[in-house]
Design a protein around this motif. Structure first.
Motif, PDB file in Angstrom:
ATOM      1  N   PHE A  31       6.285  -1.238  31.436  1.00  0.00           N
ATOM      2  CA  PHE A  31       6.134   0.042  30.746  1.00  0.00           C
ATOM      3  C   PHE A  31       4.688   0.439  30.490  1.00  0.00           C
ATOM      4  CE2 PHE A  31      10.356  -1.533  29.713  1.00  0.00           C
ATOM      5  CZ  PHE A  31      11.142  -0.426  29.999  1.00  0.00           C
ATOM      6  N   GLY A  32       3.781  -0.503  30.596  1.00  0.00           N
ATOM      7  CA  GLY A  32       2.388  -0.217  30.281  1.00  0.00           C
ATOM      8  C   GLY A  32       2.174  -0.195  28.775  1.00  0.00           C
ATOM      9  N   TYR A  33       0.943   0.061  28.365  1.00  0.00           N
ATOM     10  CA  TYR A  33       0.640   0.070  26.930  1.00  0.00           C
ATOM     11  C   TYR A  33      -0.615   0.870  26.658  1.00  0.00           C
ATOM     12  CZ  TYR A  33      -2.242  -3.897  28.498  1.00  0.00           C
ATOM     13  OH  TYR A  33      -3.124  -4.713  29.175  1.00  0.00           O
ATOM     14  N   ARG A  34      -0.739   1.251  25.403  1.00  0.00           N
ATOM     15  CA  ARG A  34      -1.909   1.985  24.938  1.00  0.00           C
ATOM     16  C   ARG A  34      -2.877   1.014  24.274  1.00  0.00           C
ATOM     17  NH1 ARG A  34      -0.469   4.847  28.195  1.00  0.00           N
ATOM     18  NH2 ARG A  34       0.680   6.758  27.953  1.00  0.00           N
ATOM     19  N   LYS A  35      -4.117   1.366  24.295  1.00  0.00           N
ATOM     20  CA  LYS A  35      -5.152   0.570  23.636  1.00  0.00           C
ATOM     21  C   LYS A  35      -4.761   0.366  22.182  1.00  0.00           C
ATOM     22  CE  LYS A  35     -10.072   0.547  22.639  1.00  0.00           C
ATOM     23  NZ  LYS A  35     -11.350   1.214  22.835  1.00  0.00           N
ATOM     24  N   GLY A  36      -4.823  -0.890  21.729  1.00  0.00           N
ATOM     25  CA  GLY A  36      -4.501  -1.220  20.350  1.00  0.00           C
ATOM     26  C   GLY A  36      -3.023  -1.429  20.073  1.00  0.00           C
ATOM     27  N   ALA A  37      -2.168  -1.368  21.091  1.00  0.00           N
ATOM     28  CA  ALA A  37      -0.721  -1.524  20.887  1.00  0.00           C
ATOM     29  C   ALA A  37      -0.364  -2.916  20.376  1.00  0.00           C
ATOM     30  CB  ALA A  37       0.031  -1.245  22.180  1.00  0.00           C
ATOM     31  N   ASN A  42      -7.034  -4.200  24.696  1.00  0.00           N
ATOM     32  CA  ASN A  42      -8.340  -3.577  24.507  1.00  0.00           C
ATOM     33  C   ASN A  42      -8.527  -2.292  25.293  1.00  0.00           C
ATOM     34  OD1 ASN A  42      -9.016  -5.740  22.844  1.00  0.00           O
ATOM     35  ND2 ASN A  42      -9.732  -6.948  24.599  1.00  0.00           N
ATOM     36  N   GLU A  43      -7.576  -1.999  26.154  1.00  0.00           N
ATOM     37  CA  GLU A  43      -7.644  -0.774  26.938  1.00  0.00           C
ATOM     38  C   GLU A  43      -6.230  -0.290  27.232  1.00  0.00           C
ATOM     39  OE1 GLU A  43      -7.974  -2.832  31.350  1.00  0.00           O
ATOM     40  OE2 GLU A  43      -9.812  -2.314  30.289  1.00  0.00           O
ATOM     41  N   THR A  44      -6.091   0.965  27.591  1.00  0.00           N
ATOM     42  CA  THR A  44      -4.811   1.512  28.000  1.00  0.00           C
ATOM     43  C   THR A  44      -4.526   1.036  29.422  1.00  0.00           C
ATOM     44  OG1 THR A  44      -5.004   3.441  26.580  1.00  0.00           O
ATOM     45  CG2 THR A  44      -3.585   3.661  28.506  1.00  0.00           C
ATOM     46  N   ARG A  45      -3.284   0.637  29.669  1.00  0.00           N
ATOM     47  CA  ARG A  45      -2.930   0.129  30.993  1.00  0.00           C
ATOM     48  C   ARG A  45      -1.638   0.774  31.478  1.00  0.00           C
ATOM     49  NH1 ARG A  45      -2.353  -6.121  32.856  1.00  0.00           N
ATOM     50  NH2 ARG A  45      -1.919  -5.658  35.013  1.00  0.00           N
ATOM     51  N   LYS A  46      -1.685   1.276  32.692  1.00  0.00           N
ATOM     52  CA  LYS A  46      -0.524   1.894  33.312  1.00  0.00           C
ATOM     53  C   LYS A  46       0.456   0.792  33.724  1.00  0.00           C
ATOM     54  CE  LYS A  46      -1.507   4.228  37.073  1.00  0.00           C
ATOM     55  NZ  LYS A  46      -1.658   5.205  38.171  1.00  0.00           N
ATOM     56  N   GLY A  47       1.741   1.007  33.467  1.00  0.00           N
ATOM     57  CA  GLY A  47       2.758   0.029  33.826  1.00  0.00           C
ATOM     58  C   GLY A  47       3.296   0.216  35.230  1.00  0.00           C
ATOM     59  N   LYS A  48       4.055  -0.761  35.671  1.00  0.00           N
ATOM     60  CA  LYS A  48       4.629  -0.748  37.019  1.00  0.00           C
ATOM     61  C   LYS A  48       5.553   0.448  37.237  1.00  0.00           C
ATOM     62  CE  LYS A  48       3.005  -4.917  38.110  1.00  0.00           C
ATOM     63  NZ  LYS A  48       1.781  -5.057  38.849  1.00  0.00           N
ATOM     64  N   LEU A  49       6.278   0.876  36.190  1.00  0.00           N
ATOM     65  CA  LEU A  49       7.178   2.019  36.352  1.00  0.00           C
ATOM     66  C   LEU A  49       6.400   3.277  36.719  1.00  0.00           C
ATOM     67  CD1 LEU A  49       9.645   1.610  33.335  1.00  0.00           C
ATOM     68  CD2 LEU A  49       9.876   0.745  35.651  1.00  0.00           C
ATOM     69  N   LYS A  80      14.535   8.422  33.805  1.00  0.00           N
ATOM     70  CA  LYS A  80      13.280   8.588  34.549  1.00  0.00           C
ATOM     71  C   LYS A  80      12.114   8.855  33.600  1.00  0.00           C
ATOM     72  CE  LYS A  80      15.230   8.182  38.560  1.00  0.00           C
ATOM     73  NZ  LYS A  80      15.161   6.918  39.240  1.00  0.00           N
ATOM     74  N   ALA A  81      12.236   8.354  32.396  1.00  0.00           N
ATOM     75  CA  ALA A  81      11.190   8.486  31.377  1.00  0.00           C
ATOM     76  C   ALA A  81      11.226   7.247  30.491  1.00  0.00           C
ATOM     77  CB  ALA A  81      11.393   9.736  30.547  1.00  0.00           C
ATOM     78  N   PHE A  82      10.080   6.930  29.893  1.00  0.00           N
ATOM     79  CA  PHE A  82       9.965   5.736  29.054  1.00  0.00           C
ATOM     80  C   PHE A  82       8.721   5.876  28.191  1.00  0.00           C
ATOM     81  CE2 PHE A  82       7.783   5.255  33.009  1.00  0.00           C
ATOM     82  CZ  PHE A  82       6.546   4.757  32.649  1.00  0.00           C
ATOM     83  N   TYR A  83       8.655   5.053  27.172  1.00  0.00           N
ATOM     84  CA  TYR A  83       7.498   5.035  26.277  1.00  0.00           C
ATOM     85  C   TYR A  83       6.674   3.785  26.539  1.00  0.00           C
ATOM     86  CZ  TYR A  83       9.633   8.756  23.546  1.00  0.00           C
ATOM     87  OH  TYR A  83      10.174   9.960  23.146  1.00  0.00           O
ATOM     88  N   PRO A  84       5.409   3.934  26.903  1.00  0.00           N
ATOM     89  CA  PRO A  84       4.544   2.755  26.978  1.00  0.00           C
ATOM     90  C   PRO A  84       4.415   2.139  25.582  1.00  0.00           C
ATOM     91  CG  PRO A  84       3.560   4.621  28.128  1.00  0.00           C
ATOM     92  CD  PRO A  84       4.740   5.143  27.361  1.00  0.00           C
ATOM     93  N   LEU A  85       4.156   0.857  25.506  1.00  0.00           N
ATOM     94  CA  LEU A  85       3.989   0.199  24.210  1.00  0.00           C
ATOM     95  C   LEU A  85       2.861   0.876  23.437  1.00  0.00           C
ATOM     96  CD1 LEU A  85       4.250  -3.529  25.330  1.00  0.00           C
ATOM     97  CD2 LEU A  85       6.019  -2.135  24.268  1.00  0.00           C
ATOM     98  N   GLY A  86       3.127   1.176  22.185  1.00  0.00           N
ATOM     99  CA  GLY A  86       2.115   1.781  21.331  1.00  0.00           C
ATOM    100  C   GLY A  86       1.959   3.282  21.504  1.00  0.00           C
ATOM    101  N   SER A  87       2.851   3.907  22.261  1.00  0.00           N
ATOM    102  CA  SER A  87       2.741   5.345  22.499  1.00  0.00           C
ATOM    103  C   SER A  87       3.932   6.080  21.892  1.00  0.00           C
ATOM    104  CB  SER A  87       2.691   5.625  23.995  1.00  0.00           C
ATOM    105  OG  SER A  87       2.635   7.016  24.238  1.00  0.00           O
ATOM    106  N   SER A  93       8.553   9.126  35.353  1.00  0.00           N
ATOM    107  CA  SER A  93       8.359   8.489  36.649  1.00  0.00           C
ATOM    108  C   SER A  93       9.676   8.499  37.411  1.00  0.00           C
ATOM    109  CB  SER A  93       7.873   7.049  36.468  1.00  0.00           C
ATOM    110  OG  SER A  93       7.626   6.451  37.717  1.00  0.00           O
ATOM    111  N   ASP A  94       9.628   8.966  38.631  1.00  0.00           N
ATOM    112  CA  ASP A  94      10.798   8.998  39.500  1.00  0.00           C
ATOM    113  C   ASP A  94      10.631   7.884  40.528  1.00  0.00           C
ATOM    114  OD1 ASP A  94      13.096   9.699  40.835  1.00  0.00           O
ATOM    115  OD2 ASP A  94      12.188  11.392  41.884  1.00  0.00           O
TER     116      ASP A  94
END
Length: 177
Positions: A31-37, A42-49, A80-87, A93-94
């Motif tokens: 799912f990825g995550y936001r900085k500080g999640a 330490n940084e925002t990271r895009k997830g595999k989805l 086809k939607a999700f919340y990254p951690l901390g967001s 995403s399709d």
């Protein structure tokens, strides 16, 4: 990868080995995550989805996934939607799901280790592959596909026979190595 390559999908092929992560790490990877999640984010990271948008997400060893993670992933697949951690903002995403496992999925459902609705969502077409030792006709086509540099490979008749007769206990990974 071959399914993706011939699918007409214009996005990326993104693979993840589910058993290689703890549940929390798998969630962050998918799912990825936001900085500080969480500590260490330490940084925002895009997830595999999100990386697989308009492409294919390959979930290897899917039978190991926890029920909780199956629930979260099922929702992302359906919506086809999700919340990254901390967001608090959803990502869209399709993606197509391709999965693999050595586990008996029906046995996992029966034992309560696999959600039936999750299975229904991911099982579209099932391809059961025999071990390489039972389909030695695939040895040379696989060797050709692994030859990424395109070098012309020549094998003596003795070597060809040895490769065809070998048991391949490590299956295709052993052949590739």
């Amino acid at each position: 990868r071959i399914i993706h390559d011939y699918s007409g999908c214009h996005g990326e092929f993104v693979a993840i080995i589910c058993s290689a992560y703890t549940e929390d790490m798998l969630e962050a990877e998918l799912f990825g995550y936001r900085k500080g999640a969480f500590t260490g984010a330490n940084e925002t990271r895009k997830g595999k989805l999100l990386m697989a948008n308009r492409g294919s997400l390959f979930l290897d060893e899917i039978g190991i996934m926890s029920l909780n993670m199956q629930t979260k992933l099922l929702k992302a697949i359906e919506e086809k939607a999700f919340y990254p951690l901390g967001s608090d903002k959803p990502e869209v995403s399709d993606f197509r799901v391709i999965s693999a496992t050595l586990d008996d999925l029906h046995g996992l459902i029966k034992n309560g280790q696999l959600r039936f609705d999750f299975y229904q969502r991911i099982h579209g077409i099932i391809v059961n592959l025999k071990p390489l030792c039972q389909r030695n006709c695939d040895v040379f086509p696989l060797i050709t596909s692994f030859n990424k540099q395109g070098h012309r490979l020549v094998f003596s008749e003795e070597t060809k026979e040895a490769l065809m007769q070998y048991d391949w206990p490590g299956n295709i990974r052993e052949l590739e190595n």
